[in-house]
Design a protein around this motif. Structure first.
Motif, PDB file in Angstrom:
ATOM      1  N   ARG A 149       0.851  -1.182   0.000  1.00  0.00           N
ATOM      2  CA  ARG A 149       0.000   0.000   0.000  1.00  0.00           C
ATOM      3  C   ARG A 149       0.888   1.233   0.000  1.00  0.00           C
TER       4      ARG A 149
ATOM      5  N   ARG B 280      -6.894  -6.852  -3.953  1.00  0.00           N
ATOM      6  CA  ARG B 280      -6.645  -6.481  -2.559  1.00  0.00           C
ATOM      7  C   ARG B 280      -7.727  -5.518  -2.100  1.00  0.00           C
TER       8      ARG B 280
ATOM      9  N   ASP C  95      -8.630  -3.054   1.002  1.00  0.00           N
ATOM     10  CA  ASP C  95      -8.128  -2.371   2.190  1.00  0.00           C
ATOM     11  C   ASP C  95      -9.301  -1.802   2.976  1.00  0.00           C
TER      12      ASP C  95
ATOM     13  N   SER D  86      -5.843  -5.365   5.328  1.00  0.00           N
ATOM     14  CA  SER D  86      -5.866  -5.664   3.898  1.00  0.00           C
ATOM     15  C   SER D  86      -6.129  -7.148   3.696  1.00  0.00           C
TER      16      SER D  86
END
Length: 822
Positions: free
Chosen positions: A83, A416, A418, A428
């Motif tokens: 991230r 992914r 989050d 995540s």
């Protein structure tokens, strides 16, 4: 390449269903916790993350930059947690080499940058490898995962990626995470991850070019020059930003061997011409006369080259679409064509012309979607393909000619989600699937890996000694992971990042990979970071199915389908101290313990044709531990000094020998001067290598002395007498005991060869670069690589002293003025 199997389609469908599930479940998750409206600081941070992802002018590498908290605040990293986040807020230690660092180093490709970082070692390729390879904390290149913008790269040789593939002109920054990272990235990330971040288009209009020429002593480089040229152009208008880069590079390579001609040349045929001189260029006239009259025994030198001649073409594009404030879509690709040629020679008089033609492609599509204030979804698809044709042409004969083709394709899908629980707390959830396909002449064909283990061509007596028959292999990997980034408290600042990954390989089944990273800010000026995790590398197709025969040398290399995956336990503990803007210090202790390390062992039984068999095996347990440190001092506003030290202690726990080529001590130092008002800059980078251990055969209690080739007869006599003595002493010991002693390198109870260590090859690499800006848009630069001209044909076949000069041009414009600024 074969078509993707039905099982692969099911895995892709499973992956897509998981992504849809994440998306459909988003509103439910969002209702659980609704965050307040973003503050001004949060909005500014979000704009930084959406914009320039690497425009910082300093780094945490300790490579000579003036590091300050304010400078670090502008650097954004991705690799540690996947991230985007500010470097100063990172829990996981991430070292960054910025674009400014790359220019100061005079780097032309990735190999020219990494060696200046403590804990990382760049080495010339060994047998079976290409170009330059990397070692990280004492572990080899097969245990280092190399990414381009987070995408996996293909085309490993002997497990290692060639660093010279990645040209410096397209790199914005390089992010390095040391220690096992398999919990986040899966297989191959045992030693760590190196992520190459390419340039983004930031200005409304921009263009850039560089032209470069270099060379060196004609004895090594011949009379030709090396040329490197590239240009880029970019536009950012409305919702679209795009940048194209193209480069062309060529060079005649270099030669470290005592040859009879000046330097390497493409398609060398000097030894076949009637006016060829059989004497080395620097041989005294008196010696030539004695040899000519046959008063001295003499074997003329064979032609060979150390560094390949090359012609390299690359083109790339990176495009982003800001569909809305919440949705960003990106596309990128790169393509590279490389043509390499070299000359190999072996006694008594066999000369080969070697050629490699390589096509390297990667294309990726990425979408980043802020579903709500609390939820962000990232989707990524990537396809990479590496196609290489290897040709070996024996001069004056066709007996040993051959051609081999390698085709490696990787298809990857990632998602992914989050979920922001609260300020400073993000969980995540990720899902990934990867399809790896390989067609290679170095792995056994299907018909020899499956019952009845016979190919139709063999039964019919059909063979082609020139075009080697390819084997094919395919694997699928599916993974799910969860990662929790949590700032537990602000005073003192405590952050943790636990993570867990479930990885399933179609060949090796499931593997659970945990990790934990912790950060503690003792004060605002002193931070401590610790991390541990489980590293994992599934055996490669070559490890499993190797089928390589070299009858000219008398051996065969065979794979082992019963191999176990390599597993490592990795620990890192380090800290940073920055009492003011003029001083910065960092340190890190590391410990890596690798089980089931894969290597080659000699089979006690020869094959039916009498060839020695080398087979892959999980015979090693390796330990790598040590300490690395960096210090930077800004002695003046425009001058900074940097130094670093790395201590690395490695051991093969079975034989009790250090891992070959891993020196105990290494020092880094640099001086950087940058004078903005005059446009002048100067940089000096030095890397000092201590002695390194290399294996030698014992006779039986110590190694024979190293003698020059002039005393080869004495060496052969010593070896023959040693073998006779060993047989006399140990011939009566039962074979089972001898096998046990041989495996553990115990020389007192076996007649088989055992090994000791020679400490050799201390050397220093020193690079200097100066530059001067003119008219704002142009920069002239010149430099010298390997100023001390250190190299060794056996242990360190690196490039000799190399001079270069070039010019850089950078132009950018604003949309309002419609004019370019320089």
């Amino acid at each position: 390449m074969r078509r993707i199997s039905n099982s692969s389609y099911y895995r892709i469908l499973y992956f897509l269903l998981f992504s849809i599930l994440c998306l459909s479940g988003a509103p439910l998750l969002a209702e659980a916790d609704i965050a307040p409206e973003k503050t001004t600081d949060e909005k500014q941070e979000k704009e930084k993350q959406k914009g320039d992802s690497g425009s910082g002018t300093t780094s945490e590498t300790g490579n000579g930059n003036g590091n300050s908290a304010n400078d670090k605040g502008s650097i954004i990293t991705i690799t540690g947690t996947r991230r985007k986040g500010l470097l100063k807020d990172s829990t996981i230690t991430t070292e960054v080499i910025t674009r400014k660092d790359i220019d100061a180093m005079g780097a032309r490709d990735l190999s020219n940058t990494l060696g200046n970082v403590p804990g990382i070692e760049v080495r010339p390729a060994q047998a079976g490898e290409r170009g330059s390879t990397v070692r990280l904390q004492g572990l080899s290149g097969q245990n280092v995962l190399i990414l381009v913008d987070g995408q996996r790269t293909t085309g490993r040789f002997s497990g290692s990626i060639d660093l010279t593939r990645f040209k410096a002109e397209d790199i914005e920054r390089i992010e390095i995470v040391k220690g096992a990272s398999s919990a986040l990235y899966g297989s191959d990330a045992i030693a760590g991850v190196i992520n190459i971040i390419t340039k983004d288009q930031k200005d409304p209009y921009s263009s850039n070019f560089r032209t470069f020429a270099g060379g060196g002593n004609p004895l090594y480089y011949g009379t030709g020059l090396e040329f490197r040229n590239y240009a880029s152009v970019g536009v950012r208008r409305g919702i679209v930003s795009t940048q194209f880069t193209a480069g062309w590079h060529r060079g005649d390579g270099y030669d470290l061997t005592p040859d009879a001609t000046l330097g390497p040349k493409n398609g060398r045929i000097e030894s076949l011409s009637p006016n060829y001189s059989p004497f080395p260029t620097n041989m005294p006239l008196a010696t030539k006369l004695l040899i000519a009259k046959r008063h001295l025994p003499y074997t003329p030198p064979l032609e060979s080259t150390s560094g390949s001649a090359f012609e390299d073409l690359n083109v790339s594009n990176k495009t982003t679409f800001d569909i809305s404030e919440a949705l960003k879509v990106g596309f990128q690709f790169y393509y590279r064509y490389l043509n390499q040629s070299a000359v190999d020679a072996s006694l008594p008089n066999t000369v080969y012309d070697r050629n490699n033609k390589t096509h390297d492609f990667m294309g990726a599509l990425n979408a980043d979607w802020e579903l709500t204030k609390n939820l962000n979804l990232n989707l990524n698809a990537n396809y990479a393909r590496f196609f290489d044709t290897y040709t070996l042409d024996q001069r004056q004969s066709d007996a040993l000619d051959k051609r081999e083709k390698l085709d490696n394709a990787v298809t990857e899908f990632r998602s992914r989600l989050d979920h922001k629980i609260s300020e400073g707390h993000v969980i995540s959830y990720g899902a990934e699937t990867l399809i790896d396909q390989l067609s290679s002449a170095r792995i056994a064909p299907d018909c020899k890996r499956n019952f009845p283990y016979v190919c139709v061509d063999d039964l019919l007596g059909i063979s082609d000694t020139y075009q080697t028959k390819n084997g094919y292999a395919e694997r699928q990997r599916t993974a799910f992971y969860v990662q929790d980034e949590w700032r537990i408290s602000n005073a003192p600042r405590i952050q943790i990042v636990p993570g867990l990954r479930s990885d399933h390989d179609s060949i090796y089944g499931g593997q659970t990979l945990p990790k934990l990273a912790v950060r503690l800010d003792v004060t605002d000026k002193f931070k401590i970071r610790a991390a541990n995790g489980l590293g994992y590398r599934a055996p490669s197709f070559q490890d499993l199915y190797y089928n390589f025969i070299n009858p000219g040398v008398g051996y065969r290399v065979a794979g082992n389908p019963d191999l176990k995956p390599e597993l490592s336990r990795s620990y890192n503990l380090g800290g940073e101290w920055e009492p003011n803007r003029t001083f910065w210090f960092s340190f890190n202790f590391f410990y890596n313990n690798v089980d089931n390390l894969i290597g080659f062992r000699t089979n006690p039984n020869r094959d039916a044709s009498g060839l020695i068999i080398y087979s892959t095996s999980n015979f090693q347990k390796a330990l790598s531990k040590g300490f690395e440190s960096s210090v930077t001092v800004r002695v003046h506003q425009n001058v900074s000094l940097g130094s670093g030290y790395t201590y690395t202690d490695t051991k093969d726990e079975l034989t009790n020998l250090p891992l070959e080529g891993r020196g105990y001590h290494r020092w880094n130092a640099n001086i950087r001067l940058d004078h903005p008002s005059s446009g002048f800059s100067f940089s000096l980078f030095a890397v000092v290598f201590g002695k390194q251990p290399y294996y030698c055969q014992k006779n039986p209690l110590w190694c024979d002395p190293q003698l020059s080739s002039d005393y080869s007869a004495i060496t052969s006599l010593l070896q023959a007498n040693t073998n006779h003595l060993i047989q006399e002493l140990f011939g009566s010991i039962p074979q089972g005991i001898q096998d046990y002693c041989t495996e553990r390198n115990l020389s007192y109870c076996t007649s088989a060869p055992t090994y000791g260590v020679r400490m050799v090859n201390p050397h220093t690499n020193l690079n200097i670069r100066v530059s001067q800006k003119i008219l704002g848009a142009f920069e002239f630069f010149a430099g010298v690589d390997n100023l001390l001209d250190t190299f060794d044909l056996t242990y360190n076949p690196q490039k000799p002293r190399f001079y270069y000069v070039g010019i850089d041009g950078k132009f950018s414009g604003t949309e309002s003025s419609g004019a370019f600024s320089r």
